[in-house]
Design an enzyme around this catalytic site. Sequence first.
Site, PDB file in Angstrom:
ATOM      1  N   TRP A 291       0.828  -1.207   0.000  1.00 18.81           N
ATOM      2  CA  TRP A 291       0.000   0.000   0.000  1.00 18.81           C
ATOM      3  C   TRP A 291       0.858   1.252   0.000  1.00 18.81           C
ATOM      4  CZ3 TRP A 291      -4.381  -0.618  -1.993  1.00 18.81           C
ATOM      5  CH2 TRP A 291      -5.158  -1.755  -1.734  1.00 18.81           C
TER       6      TRP A 291
ATOM      7  N   ASP B 276      -1.340   6.430   6.462  1.00 20.41           N
ATOM      8  CA  ASP B 276      -2.440   5.574   6.006  1.00 20.41           C
ATOM      9  C   ASP B 276      -2.694   4.562   7.120  1.00 20.41           C
ATOM     10  OD1 ASP B 276      -4.153   3.759   4.877  1.00 20.41           O
ATOM     11  OD2 ASP B 276      -2.869   3.246   3.175  1.00 20.41           O
TER      12      ASP B 276
ATOM     13  N   LYS C 152     -12.090  -2.068   7.138  1.00 16.89           N
ATOM     14  CA  LYS C 152     -11.236  -3.075   7.768  1.00 16.89           C
ATOM     15  C   LYS C 152     -11.654  -3.233   9.236  1.00 16.89           C
ATOM     16  CE  LYS C 152      -9.063  -2.916   3.769  1.00 16.89           C
ATOM     17  NZ  LYS C 152      -7.848  -2.323   3.437  1.00 16.89           N
TER      18      LYS C 152
HETATM   19  C1  LIG Z   1      -7.449  -1.645   2.159  1.00 20.47           C
HETATM   20  C2  LIG Z   1      -6.358  -0.674   2.189  1.00 20.47           C
HETATM   21  C3  LIG Z   1      -6.261   0.357   1.252  1.00 20.47           C
HETATM   22  C4  LIG Z   1      -7.223   0.501   0.100  1.00 20.47           C
HETATM   23  O1  LIG Z   1      -8.491   0.855   0.546  1.00 20.47           O
HETATM   24  P1  LIG Z   1      -9.683   1.167  -0.479  1.00 20.47           P
HETATM   25  O2  LIG Z   1     -10.725   1.760   0.414  1.00 20.47           O
HETATM   26  O3  LIG Z   1     -10.091  -0.135  -1.080  1.00 20.47           O
HETATM   27  O4  LIG Z   1      -9.196   2.117  -1.492  1.00 20.47           O
HETATM   28  C5  LIG Z   1      -5.218   1.258   1.386  1.00 20.47           C
HETATM   29  N1  LIG Z   1      -4.324   1.157   2.376  1.00 20.47           N
HETATM   30  C6  LIG Z   1      -4.369   0.156   3.280  1.00 20.47           C
HETATM   31  C7  LIG Z   1      -3.336   0.079   4.358  1.00 20.47           C
HETATM   32  C8  LIG Z   1      -5.389  -0.789   3.214  1.00 20.47           C
HETATM   33  O5  LIG Z   1      -5.442  -1.778   4.131  1.00 20.47           O
END
Ligand SMILES: *Cc1c(COP(=O)(O)O)cnc(C)c1O
Length: 366
Positions: free
Chosen positions: A107, A177, A201
């Site tokens: 990511w 993030d 998540k």
């Molecule tokens: C799932 C995830 C993303 C992507 O998320 P979306 O909402 O599908 O764009 C980005 N960064 C991390 C760390 C993730 O776990």
Amino acid sequence: MHAMMDRVFNFSPGPAVLPLQVLEQARDEMLSLPSVGMSVLEISHRSPAFDTILEETLQRLRGLLGIGDSHEIVFVQGGASLQFSMVPMNLLRGQAAAADYIITGTWGATGAKEARREGKVHVAWDGAATNHDRLPSDREAFLSDTPAYVHITSNETIQGVQWKHDPDVGPAPLVCDCSSDFLSRPIDVSRYGLVYACAQKNAGVAGVTAVIIRKDLLERSRDDLPTMLDYRTFVKNGSRPNTPPVFAIYILGLVCRWIADHMGGLAGMARHNAAKAKLLYDVLDHSGGFYTGHARPECRSDMNVTFRLPDEAAEKAFLSGATKSGLMDLKGHRSVGGIRASIYNAMPVAGVEALRDFMIDFQRQD
Ligand SMILES: *Cc1c(COP(=O)(O)O)cnc(C)c1O
């Protein structure tokens, strides 16, 4: 009716398991919100009922995370992936300085790639050489001179590598993030310039992404940004410049309430999550090398437990046996292979214990 009896243990990386109490409340209120007489799916996003839902959700987030006046919280659509672009559009566009990215997994690498479209990117550290099995030490990450910001990924969902402390990045704004460990443990938001997390998540359902931004950073956004990609639009309009994802915000509010009222807040949540993760890591560490963890022990994630078996045939047998036992979605991402057990906030201890017992039995039978 015993819907519970049909429920399996869902180890999916996301969208992921939700707290049963949250699902039950959403079910009970699906046809008619108390004293409203309509579903949350039907009401105007400008109605008093939704005013209350939005305000309460923001207040609960502020309370859980201990966010003071220095930061704004806004809700944006487009997932965490849109933040890979919005962060550099707002904080890097037009700046002479580079944005520094500490890349600890897939990511973070994706975020850096998008940032390059907006300005200079300096990769301060990249763990690709060992397939992202660890974090840098404080002496390994080399920051540029006065970076526009420093970006980290608090938990790399695919590799199962999680920061255990906030890196010291000096005066540069730290951007994080937090998508896959948001609301799973306390964080000191005052140390961050910007934190973003999609909800699906740990914190709810897909459709809403929380962005927490230090107020002074809003001054960096340029007037040539498209309106809907400018953080100031969301701040000025209280996350409602257009129709927001009302259902996702409602569920996020219910999850916040569940954490506060049932899980002991974020400190309690963190203890609960660490205890669950330990159950699985103990199996890896006592398996005599049958199960090998992907992440190095000091950076193991409490959210995504990644490991390999001796060969792919064993992994296939493991996955099909697990599925038959009601332990679902354990297949690892293809870039890591093997098994990934995502054990977010709402995964009950009983689910992790069932997986632990399955792992021990599987090794015994091998
Ligand atoms: C799932 C995830 C993303 C992507 O998320 P979306 O909402 O599908 O764009 C980005 N960064 C991390 C760390 C993730 O776990």
